[in-house]
Write an enzyme that holds these catalytic residues in place. Structure first.
Site, PDB file in Angstrom:
ATOM      1  N   ASP A 202       0.808  -1.221   0.000  1.00 16.06           N
ATOM      2  CA  ASP A 202       0.000   0.000   0.000  1.00 16.06           C
ATOM      3  C   ASP A 202       0.842   1.273   0.000  1.00 16.06           C
ATOM      4  O   ASP A 202       2.068   1.222   0.168  1.00 16.06           O
ATOM      5  CB  ASP A 202      -0.970  -0.009   1.199  1.00 16.06           C
ATOM      6  CG  ASP A 202      -0.295  -0.446   2.498  1.00 16.06           C
ATOM      7  OD1 ASP A 202       0.942  -0.469   2.563  1.00 16.06           O
ATOM      8  OD2 ASP A 202      -1.023  -0.759   3.457  1.00 16.06           O
TER       9      ASP A 202
ATOM     10  N   ASN B   5      -7.501  -2.550  13.914  1.00 14.76           N
ATOM     11  CA  ASN B   5      -8.912  -2.893  13.683  1.00 14.76           C
ATOM     12  C   ASN B   5      -9.053  -4.141  12.798  1.00 14.76           C
ATOM     13  O   ASN B   5     -10.123  -4.417  12.280  1.00 14.76           O
ATOM     14  CB  ASN B   5      -9.661  -1.711  13.059  1.00 14.76           C
ATOM     15  CG  ASN B   5      -9.085  -1.301  11.705  1.00 14.76           C
ATOM     16  OD1 ASN B   5      -8.190  -1.965  11.187  1.00 14.76           O
ATOM     17  ND2 ASN B   5      -9.598  -0.230  11.135  1.00 14.76           N
TER      18      ASN B   5
ATOM     19  N   HIS C  95      -7.291  -4.668   9.993  1.00 13.10           N
ATOM     20  CA  HIS C  95      -7.025  -4.472   8.562  1.00 13.10           C
ATOM     21  C   HIS C  95      -5.730  -5.152   8.136  1.00 13.10           C
ATOM     22  O   HIS C  95      -4.826  -5.372   8.945  1.00 13.10           O
ATOM     23  CB  HIS C  95      -7.083  -2.987   8.158  1.00 13.10           C
ATOM     24  CG  HIS C  95      -5.949  -2.121   8.594  1.00 13.10           C
ATOM     25  ND1 HIS C  95      -6.136  -0.867   9.127  1.00 13.10           N
ATOM     26  CD2 HIS C  95      -4.606  -2.298   8.549  1.00 13.10           C
ATOM     27  CE1 HIS C  95      -4.963  -0.329   9.381  1.00 13.10           C
ATOM     28  NE2 HIS C  95      -4.025  -1.163   9.054  1.00 13.10           N
TER      29      HIS C  95
ATOM     30  N   GLU D 220      -9.665  -1.881   4.949  1.00 16.07           N
ATOM     31  CA  GLU D 220     -10.332  -1.552   6.203  1.00 16.07           C
ATOM     32  C   GLU D 220     -11.571  -2.428   6.407  1.00 16.07           C
ATOM     33  O   GLU D 220     -12.055  -3.059   5.452  1.00 16.07           O
ATOM     34  CB  GLU D 220     -10.747  -0.072   6.163  1.00 16.07           C
ATOM     35  CG  GLU D 220      -9.565   0.903   6.131  1.00 16.07           C
ATOM     36  CD  GLU D 220      -8.912   1.103   7.499  1.00 16.07           C
ATOM     37  OE1 GLU D 220      -8.833   0.152   8.288  1.00 16.07           O
ATOM     38  OE2 GLU D 220      -8.475   2.248   7.761  1.00 16.07           O
TER      39      GLU D 220
HETATM   40  C1  GLP Z   1      -0.513   0.325   8.592  1.00 16.94           C
HETATM   41  C2  GLP Z   1      -0.204  -0.515   7.359  1.00 16.94           C
HETATM   42  C3  GLP Z   1      -0.467  -1.978   7.592  1.00 16.94           C
HETATM   43  C4  GLP Z   1       0.144  -2.419   8.907  1.00 16.94           C
HETATM   44  C5  GLP Z   1      -0.498  -1.651  10.027  1.00 16.94           C
HETATM   45  C6  GLP Z   1      -0.039  -2.064  11.413  1.00 16.94           C
HETATM   46  O1  GLP Z   1      -1.835   0.714   8.663  1.00 16.94           O
HETATM   47  N1  GLP Z   1      -0.934  -0.087   6.214  1.00 16.94           N
HETATM   48  O2  GLP Z   1       0.054  -2.732   6.506  1.00 16.94           O
HETATM   49  O3  GLP Z   1      -0.017  -3.787   9.092  1.00 16.94           O
HETATM   50  O4  GLP Z   1      -0.183  -0.287   9.818  1.00 16.94           O
HETATM   51  O5  GLP Z   1       1.093  -1.353  11.771  1.00 16.94           O
HETATM   52  P1  GLP Z   1       1.965  -1.617  13.034  1.00 16.94           P
HETATM   53  O6  GLP Z   1       2.830  -2.775  12.701  1.00 16.94           O
HETATM   54  O7  GLP Z   1       2.762  -0.355  13.190  1.00 16.94           O
HETATM   55  O8  GLP Z   1       1.051  -1.865  14.169  1.00 16.94           O
END
Ligand code: GLP
Length: 242
Positions: free
Chosen positions: A67, A136, A138, A143
């Site tokens: 992404d 959440n 995702h 989402e």
């Molecule tokens: C972002 C990314 C996700 C990732 C998520 C969790 O939203 N788009 O791909 O998995 O964060 O991040 P973290 O590892 O910092 O909790």
């Protein structure tokens, strides 16, 4: 589904890097699906270290990231392009032409999604997709409520995701409201998936993801149906397991 519970974050990072390293040794031309977020940073550090001592080689590897924020140029320090360069690409022997991320500043979002779908179709199937878990549920930026069949699309980020990611920006209002993301359908077509989850704050959502009812309201629950899913979670993240 294979679940590996590690002592702590460092151990998780080593195990995840070993898993990816083994993939590159067995198939040096692997197509890797890569993720951002804080969780995979340690994994990338271990991959960089293994590359430095020539244990693993990125020369023929191709990468497709999940992404990118809409509106952030590649040189913006919160863009995922910048993140990937800083945490992995600049420190390993990958050929820049083999790196792929959505273009956050593409003029036409629809054209950009079609371009990214084409890249995924041409290079795919992804041999190994690395995933983090959003607070959440995702995956990528898919989402809650996203159809399981989607391809690359532009998403409106939920308030909870904006909140969760605000820690990386000077202020919450700087967090982009939209992002391009690979779709769940494309993630599910990867030959192998590696989900890395760390910390007590993810314990409840991880339990739900791996053992709750499969529903688009918790996008990660679809992973229960993937034929080759490995979850690496540290003890804190695994503490709500049944
Ligand atoms: C972002 C990314 C996700 C990732 C998520 C969790 O939203 N788009 O791909 O998995 O964060 O991040 P973290 O590892 O910092 O909790």
């Amino acid at each position: 589904m294979r679940i590996i519970i590690t002592r702590d974050y460092d151990d998780l990072s080593r195990r995840a890097a070993d898993y990816i390293g083994a993939q590159l040794i067995l198939k040096p031309t692997s197509v890797l699906g890569l993720a951002t977020g804080s969780t995979p940073i340690g994994t990338y550090q271990n991959l960089v270290a293994a590359n430095k001592v020539q244990k693993i080689n990125f020369a023929a590897v191709k990468t497709i990231n999940l992404d990118e924020y809409q509106g952030l140029a590649p040189d913006h320090d919160q863009s995922y392009y910048y993140f990937m360069k800083k945490n992995l690409f600049d420190s390993v022997n990958i050929d820049p032409k083999n790196i792929h991320l959505p273009d956050g500043v593409a003029k036409d979002a629809q054209v950009e999604c079609a371009r990214y779908d084409q890249i995924i179709n041409q290079l795919g199937p992804i041999d190994l997709q690395l995933l983090g878990l959003g607070a959440n549920g995702h995956i990528g930026f898919n989402e809650p409520g996203t159809a399981f069949t989607t391809g690359t699309h532009l998403v409106g980020l939920t308030e909870s995701t904006i909140e969760a990611n605000a820690r990386f920006f000077a202020q919450k209002s700087d967090v982009p409201r939209h992002a391009f993301t690979m779709g769940i359908g494309q993630i599910m077509r990867a030959s192998k998936i590696l989900l890395v989850v760390s910390g007590a704050g993810k314990a409840e959502i991880l339990r739900e993801a791996i053992s709750g009812p499969v529903t688009p309201q918790v996008p990660a629950t679809i992973l229960q149906f993937h034929p080759d899913l490995t979850v690496i979670a540290d003890q804190e993240a695994a503490k709500a397991f049944p």
